[in-house]
Write a protein that holds these residues in place. Structure first.
Motif, mmCIF file in Angstrom:
data_model
loop_
_atom_site.group_PDB
_atom_site.id
_atom_site.type_symbol
_atom_site.label_atom_id
_atom_site.label_comp_id
_atom_site.label_asym_id
_atom_site.label_seq_id
_atom_site.Cartn_x
_atom_site.Cartn_y
_atom_site.Cartn_z
ATOM 1 N N THR A 384 0.886 -1.256 0.218
ATOM 2 C CA THR A 384 0.206 -0.180 0.072
ATOM 3 C C THR A 384 0.931 0.743 -0.271
ATOM 4 N N GLU A 388 -2.281 2.792 4.001
ATOM 5 C CA GLU A 388 -3.505 2.331 4.507
ATOM 6 C C GLU A 388 -2.880 2.008 6.683
ATOM 7 N N SER A 389 -3.782 2.734 7.102
ATOM 8 C CA SER A 389 -2.418 2.323 8.621
ATOM 9 C C SER A 389 -1.889 1.164 9.057
ATOM 10 N N SER A 411 -7.419 3.878 -0.819
ATOM 11 C CA SER A 411 -8.309 3.086 0.423
ATOM 12 C C SER A 411 -9.404 2.764 0.026
ATOM 13 N N THR A 412 -10.317 4.210 -1.056
ATOM 14 C CA THR A 412 -11.579 4.090 -0.982
ATOM 15 C C THR A 412 -12.298 3.865 -2.478
ATOM 16 N N GLN A 485 -15.194 2.492 8.211
ATOM 17 C CA GLN A 485 -14.935 3.744 7.309
ATOM 18 C C GLN A 485 -12.942 3.887 8.856
ATOM 19 N N THR A 486 -13.000 3.072 9.092
ATOM 20 C CA THR A 486 -11.826 3.268 10.101
ATOM 21 C C THR A 486 -10.409 2.624 9.509
ATOM 22 N N GLY A 487 -10.280 2.348 8.451
ATOM 23 C CA GLY A 487 -9.439 0.988 7.796
ATOM 24 C C GLY A 487 -9.696 -0.005 7.837
ATOM 25 N N CYS A 517 -12.653 -5.339 4.510
ATOM 26 C CA CYS A 517 -12.246 -4.133 4.235
ATOM 27 C C CYS A 517 -13.262 -3.467 3.380
ATOM 28 N N ASN A 584 -7.754 -1.113 -4.576
ATOM 29 C CA ASN A 584 -6.664 -1.840 -2.908
ATOM 30 C C ASN A 584 -6.533 -3.209 -2.301
#
Length: 666
Positions: A384, A388-389, A411-412, A485-487, A517, A584
């Motif tokens: 990534t 991404e986190s 990511s979205t 929505q928090t990854g 995801c 993603n």
């Protein structure tokens, strides 16, 4: 341990100050006195004579050879075995606090009155269940002997009911100190309804349960017949030999409550049960009775024992995951002094060779976390590039291919202006986090008054559309109604499969309903925009998908069972997302006719405009390093071709290997 002998005296002299050093248990002589007035013990009072482990006149009984092993028939149900009674009192602790949504608990000692109150509370809940509008769905033969499909079905039904009960509890204002046990309530309901399998106890494998399967609650194992006690760590049954009945161990749970040595993937040093300190008494020596006696008899018999290992959940540290690690045999037993100063039994169990890796996989993942360089076949540590986190590794230990074709990682989903939904949309007006049961929250009202997630972010039910709080809602960014929505929360990796190109799997386990995801990419008008070569990287909501039931059964929670909640997605207009050039990790998820992941449309507003996102959730519990798959569905033209139509464009041969494989997809 109380022990010692007094020479030839008729009355045994017990030296309570003596501590037995580490020594084989075969030196401790079990004695079966002839007196009919001797007190019985455990669930075997009707099975054979009372038993005093360590105080008897010398010469009253010869020392048995507890290391003598006679092998039993592998995985064969023993019809001569009699199931034992309740195991509740085998456990030495109660829960001080419990979150029904996470399954985590803090133990505290429990008194007899507390045990009775807990049983009464669970019984009241069970008896209030509506008897109408409910189909058991498990045949009489399947209750005795399960299969893979039945095991998955019961496990999903249990968790669906548990999630709904958690949702209802979350919406209530419960007084402080109240223990929420949605898992026990769900288990009691299904037990009462006979929604269970493998009720016929057996030594060896359990039909339908595979090595490596995971569980998040003990009640799941009870319903599936893997481990019968809901609290005790040792499950056993009695078998009649030529002279008497004796207990044999069938399974153990090593969950860290006792001082077990459980780091070796092939050997487990297991501590016996009992003797722990509680509110009413201090620590005492363990006794050679019930589960401890069963393990000792299994050492002599040499029968297989199922081992379930309890470990911390890597995603939710306050929760626990139970892993079925396969069949072991007891090789040795001894007594040693514990930290409390009292004596405990120790049992050495060795894993039977030739079984699939289970706990060994978890140990390998631990090494990768410590240093990714130890990961075999590593190509990139993070595909990534920081988008991404959580990093997503790229791995190939199959062939020499160095990676997939180039694409831009996002990511979205990316909407062009023309694809924004035109109707005005408004978020909630909550100033803190949105609270379950708060009907003043407009986002909750859009979800028919139900908060869609449990307290730990697990999806409760599938729905035609789920409404989350959007970026411009004033509630806290960590509001539970933003689960998608928090990854990424789990450590995923893209890996090369043997015959299906690149795939996706996780280092972490997923419980059913966990967000994995979303499908990221570019929203397009039609598939032809990406060309035929890009069909493998397109998500199309207009496809025909196999229907399945995932939600709870309303009749089990006193709801109107005649009004079933609609589960099938309902997207206002066909949504086609291409991840060929922009995408993603979801673009690497392969198709399966028996998937472990499903998609759910989610809508939330941003600046008074609504946007639809495709989120993926775990359909059932998914162990680490299991490939993540979802159903690609069939195109409308492909459906026509399957029914004898003239076109078969887009149809591809399916290689999922599932027993119910359709043979093609797309």
């Amino acid at each position: 341990m109380e022990g010692g002998r007094s020479g030839n005296n008729s009355t045994p002299i017990i030296d309570k100050t003596r501590v037995l050093d580490v020594e084989p248990l075969r030196t401790l002589v079990p004695v079966f006195p002839s007196s009919s007035n001797a007190p019985p013990f455990g669930p075997y009072s009707s099975g054979f004579a009372p038993f005093y482990p360590f105080s008897a006149p010398q010469g009253s009984q010869a020392t048995p050879d507890l290391n003598q092993q006679t092998h039993t028939t592998p995985a064969a149900p023993l019809r001569s075995f009699r199931a034992t009674e309740s195991y509740e009192d085998d456990f030495d602790g109660e829960y001080e606090s419990y979150d029904g949504s996470t399954g985590s608990a803090k133990r505290k000692p429990k008194s007899s009155s507390q045990k009775r109150a807990r049983k009464i509370q669970d019984l009241d809940f069970t008896l209030s269940v509506d008897e109408n509008n409910f189909v058991v769905g498990v045949s009489l033969s399947e209750r005795d002997d399960g299969n893979r499909e039945v095991v998955h079905s019961i496990q999903m039904r249990f968790d669906a009911l548990r999630r709904r009960l958690s949702q209802l509890e979350d919406a209530k204002e419960s007084p402080a100190g109240i223990i929420r046990r949605a898992d026990l309530k769900a288990g009691n309901i299904l037990m009462t309804k006979q929604v269970r399998t493998n009720m016929r106890k057996r030594i060896g494998t359990v039909p339908g349960v595979e090595i490596g399967d995971i569980f998040f609650f003990r009640m799941e194992m009870c319903l599936l017949g893997l481990h019968a006690p809901s609290m005790a760590g040792i499950d056993y049954m009695s078998v009649r030999n030529d002279l008497e009945e004796e207990p044999l161990a069938v399974s153990i749970v090593s969950s860290g409550y006792y001082d077990d040595d459980a780091e070796d993937k092939d050997v487990l040093i297991y501590s016996g049960q009992g003797g722990a300190a509680n509110k009413d008494k201090g620590a005492t020596d363990q006794k050679l009775e019930r589960g401890n006696l069963a393990l000792e008899r299994s050492l002599r018999r040499g029968n297989e024992v199922r081992v379930i290992r309890g470990m911390k959940d890597s995603v939710n540290q306050v929760s626990k995951v139970y892993l079925y690690d396969g069949l072991f045999r007891i090789q040795e037993s001894w007594v040693e002094k514990a930290k409390s100063g009292c004596n405990i039994f120790k049992y050495k169990l060795a894993r039977i060779p030739g079984q699939p890796d289970a706990f060994g996989v978890w140990k390998s993942i631990e090494k990768w976390r410590e240093g990714l360089s130890s990961r075999a076949g590593l190509i990139l540590p993070d595909i990534t590039s920081g988008a991404e986190s959580m990093p997503v590794a790229l791995v190939n230990d199959v062939d020499e291919e160095k990676g997939p074709a180039y694409f831009t990682y996002v990511s979205t989903v990316k909407y062009s202006k023309s694809f924004k939904l035109t109707q005005p949309a408004y978020g909630c007006n909550c100033r803190n986090a949105c609270q379950p049961g708060n009907l003043n929250c407009s986002c909750i009202r859009k979800n028919e008054g139900n908060f869609p997630y449990t307290a730990n972010g697990v999806l409760v039910c599938r729905a035609p559309m789920i409404h989350e709080c959007g970026p411009t809602c004033p509630c806290f960014p960590n509001c539970k109604n933003r689960a998608s929505q928090t990854g990424l929360k789990a450590r995923l990796e893209v890996f090369k499969t043997k015959d299906r190109g690149w795939g996706l799997r996780s280092w972490d386990s997923f419980r059913a309903g966990t967000f994995i995801c979303e499908y990221a990419g570019e929203v397009i008008e039609k598939v032809s925009q990406v060309g035929e070569e890009g069909d493998g990287y397109v998500f199309d909501t207009s496809h025909v998908y196999e229907s399945f039931k995932w939600n709870y059964e309303p009749g089990l929670v006193e709801e109107d069972g005649s009004i079933e909640a609609i589960e099938e997605p309902n997207v206002p207009s066909p949504l086609v997302i291409s991840s060929k050039n922009v995408g993603n990790v979801a673009r690497f998820m392969n198709h399966s006719c028996y998937p472990n992941v499903f998609w759910q449309p989610i809508m939330y507003e941003n600046n008074n405009e609504s946007f639809i996102h495709i989120a993926f959730f775990a359909m059932r519990h998914i162990p680490p390093m299991t490939e993540l798959t979802f159903d690609y569905g069939k195109s409308r033209s492909g459906e026509a071709a399957a029914d004898g139509g003239s076109t078969s464009r887009g149809r591809r041969k399916c290689l999922c290997g599932a027993p119910i494989c359709r043979g093609y997809f797309g």
